[in-house]
Design a protein around this motif. Structure first.
Motif, PDB file in Angstrom:
ATOM      1  N   TRP A 137      -2.933  -8.318  -0.606  1.00  0.00           N
ATOM      2  CA  TRP A 137      -4.280  -8.519  -0.081  1.00  0.00           C
ATOM      3  C   TRP A 137      -4.230  -9.445   1.131  1.00  0.00           C
ATOM      4  N   GLY A 195      -7.936  -1.068   0.694  1.00  0.00           N
ATOM      5  CA  GLY A 195      -9.092  -1.894   1.050  1.00  0.00           C
ATOM      6  C   GLY A 195      -8.877  -3.390   0.922  1.00  0.00           C
ATOM      7  N   ARG A 196      -7.877  -3.823   0.140  1.00  0.00           N
ATOM      8  CA  ARG A 196      -7.629  -5.256  -0.005  1.00  0.00           C
ATOM      9  C   ARG A 196      -7.092  -5.887   1.275  1.00  0.00           C
ATOM     10  N   THR A 255      -7.623   3.824  -2.912  1.00  0.00           N
ATOM     11  CA  THR A 255      -8.084   2.848  -3.904  1.00  0.00           C
ATOM     12  C   THR A 255      -7.229   1.582  -3.911  1.00  0.00           C
ATOM     13  N   LEU A 284     -15.079  -1.915   2.663  1.00  0.00           N
ATOM     14  CA  LEU A 284     -13.817  -1.281   2.269  1.00  0.00           C
ATOM     15  C   LEU A 284     -13.117  -2.044   1.142  1.00  0.00           C
ATOM     16  N   ARG A 285     -13.351  -3.339   1.088  1.00  0.00           N
ATOM     17  CA  ARG A 285     -12.688  -4.154   0.061  1.00  0.00           C
ATOM     18  C   ARG A 285     -13.093  -3.715  -1.349  1.00  0.00           C
ATOM     19  N   GLN A 286     -14.301  -3.225  -1.490  1.00  0.00           N
ATOM     20  CA  GLN A 286     -14.784  -2.817  -2.809  1.00  0.00           C
ATOM     21  C   GLN A 286     -14.148  -1.513  -3.286  1.00  0.00           C
ATOM     22  N   THR A 287     -13.494  -0.784  -2.382  1.00  0.00           N
ATOM     23  CA  THR A 287     -12.837   0.463  -2.785  1.00  0.00           C
ATOM     24  C   THR A 287     -11.463   0.224  -3.388  1.00  0.00           C
ATOM     25  N   ALA A 288     -10.928  -0.974  -3.259  1.00  0.00           N
ATOM     26  CA  ALA A 288      -9.560  -1.260  -3.711  1.00  0.00           C
ATOM     27  C   ALA A 288      -9.558  -1.631  -5.195  1.00  0.00           C
ATOM     28  N   THR A 335       0.826  -1.204   0.000  1.00  0.00           N
ATOM     29  CA  THR A 335       0.000   0.000   0.000  1.00  0.00           C
ATOM     30  C   THR A 335       0.863   1.258   0.000  1.00  0.00           C
TER      31      THR A 335
END
Length: 423
Positions: free
Chosen positions: A327, A242-243, A239, A249-253, A96
């Motif tokens: 992730w 989130g992983r 972006t 939050l995962r959907q933002t990655a 990240t």
């Protein structure tokens, strides 16, 4: 004919100082970016070395993806199992932060690009050595960031294995980076002190070596440009981070994809990297009648069906999975047979290293090795179920390894054989 209001291009091109006309370039601007990179790249280097150590590369030749590392492996140690989220933290920060630093790196390279075109190319032996170190620094930075991003995107277009390329490249880059930091950090911090005192320009009356001699009119201030760079870094952070989390939050990655499909719901509804189909796993070899786990050790070999394993003492552990691509999942409840109990079954009362073989036919890490301290941890399991439900084929049915703090690829799926004390 009306005279053009645009300045005439310099006939000598980029090798002339007059070619570079941006009013943003300057010692203060470059110093701010340099100090951010000094801190960020140091963290990247340390977490990268930890990521390499987590693979226990001294378990050669099974886990060793970087042969002949020599003194570069001086720091290696047996990777611990506590805290169980250790690899999730170190690799999540590594990936990240690496993505978030991309705008800072590009802005820093842009700010000093005129230096690459100075004439004469070298003025002395010392200057020549400085220029060589600068080329290693720029080339190493681009190589490390590009290969790292490609690995996150699962685009393995570079020649050879990612592990040795990234490992050796990191040492070349950081060596040049350290030399550059020793030379330039005092200047950068002096400039930052001047900034706190209320000015961006040099206070000693000398010309700013990085400023354009004939700058164009400014359209944004240097502080505004730093704000744009910082905003770009925050956008990449938002972006990609989130992983490392489950839930919304995962959907933002959107910038950190993964190998397998999006997990569905239910007990097995968490991240999948390699599917059974990708790994070449056939249903006829994992069925109750066909599959047998071979466990080999000091006293010989035993073969166990899933029913046999379910008849042994079963234990549970809440552990995450974290991958080199950055992730991870939150804790999942795994249930199965302790690795140290399987070692004892074949004559090893004290934990020993284990060589794990999978039914997997495609992809990296079809085999893996674990240290004795990992085998001995009571949370290290040959898992048969997760979150109260039998493993699905994509999660490693009929049995998989789960070890606290280990990289995901060492949590081998579709296990076929365990050989204790063979390393």
């Amino acid at each position: 004919m009306a005279r053009s209001l645009l300045p005439a291009p310099d006939a000598r091109g980029p090798f002339s100082p007059g070619f570079w006309r941006s009013p943003l370039r300057g010692t203060w601007f470059t110093s701010v970016l340099g100090v951010v990179l000094l801190a960020g790249v140091t963290v990247l280097f340390v977490t990268g070395l930890l990521s390499y150590a987590a693979y226990n590369p001294d378990l050669s030749p099974v886990n060793d993806k970087t042969p002949d590392k020599g003194i570069l492996g001086f720091y290696l140690f047996s990777w611990p199992t506590d805290p169980p989220w250790l690899y999730r933290l170190t690799q999540g920060v590594h990936v990240t932060l690496g993505l978030a630093l991309v705008p800072v790196l590009l802005a820093k390279l842009w700010s000093v690009v005129p230096r690459l075109f100075t004439l004469p190319p070298t003025r002395s032996l010392t200057h020549a050595l400085e220029r060589i170190s600068l080329l290693l620094l720029v080339g190493g930075a681009l190589f490390e960031f590009v290969t790292g991003i490609l690995n996150v995107q699962l685009d393995y277009v570079f020649p050879g294995s990612f592990y040795p390329l990234h490992f050796y490249g990191a040492w070349v880059f950081f060596g040049a980076f350290l030399a550059h930091a020793v030379l330039k950090a005092p200047v950068a911090f002096r400039n930052l002190r001047r900034m706190r005192e209320g000015g961006e320009e040099r206070a000693d009356g000398q010309a700013d070596a990085l400023a354009a001699p004939r700058p164009d009119p400014p359209t944004v201030s240097r502080r505004g440009a730093l704000g744009l760079v910082g905003g770009g870094s925050l956008l990449l952070l938002a972006t990609s981070a989130g992983r490392s989390f489950d839930g919304p939050l995962r959907q933002t990655a959107v910038l950190t994809p993964h190998g397998g499909p999006e997990p569905g719901g239910g007990p097995n509804g968490f991240q999948i990297n390699k599917t059974a189909a990708y790994a070449g796993i056939r249903a006829d070899e994992t069925g109750e009648e066909a599959w047998r786990l071979a466990v080999t050790g000091r006293s010989g070999t035993v073969r166990l069906s899933r029913a046999d394993l379910l008849g042994l003492p079963l234990h549970s552990a809440a552990l995450p999975i974290a991958c080199v691509e950055g992730w991870s999942t939150s804790d999942q409840w795994w249930r199965g047979v302790r690795l140290r109990d399987l070692a004892a079954l074949v004559g090893h009362d004290d934990p020993v290293d284990v060589f794990v073989e999978s039914l997997q036919r495609r992809g990296a890490f079809r085999h893996a090795a674990l240290r004795a301290n990992q085998v001995g941890d009571p949370r290290s399991l040959l898992a048969l179920s997760v979150n109260g439900e039998e493993l699905t084929p994509d999660h490693g049915h009929p049995a998989r390894i789960i070890v606290p703090a280990a990289p995901g690829v060492l949590n081998t799926k579709w296990v076929a054989r365990l050989t204790f004390g063979a390393l």
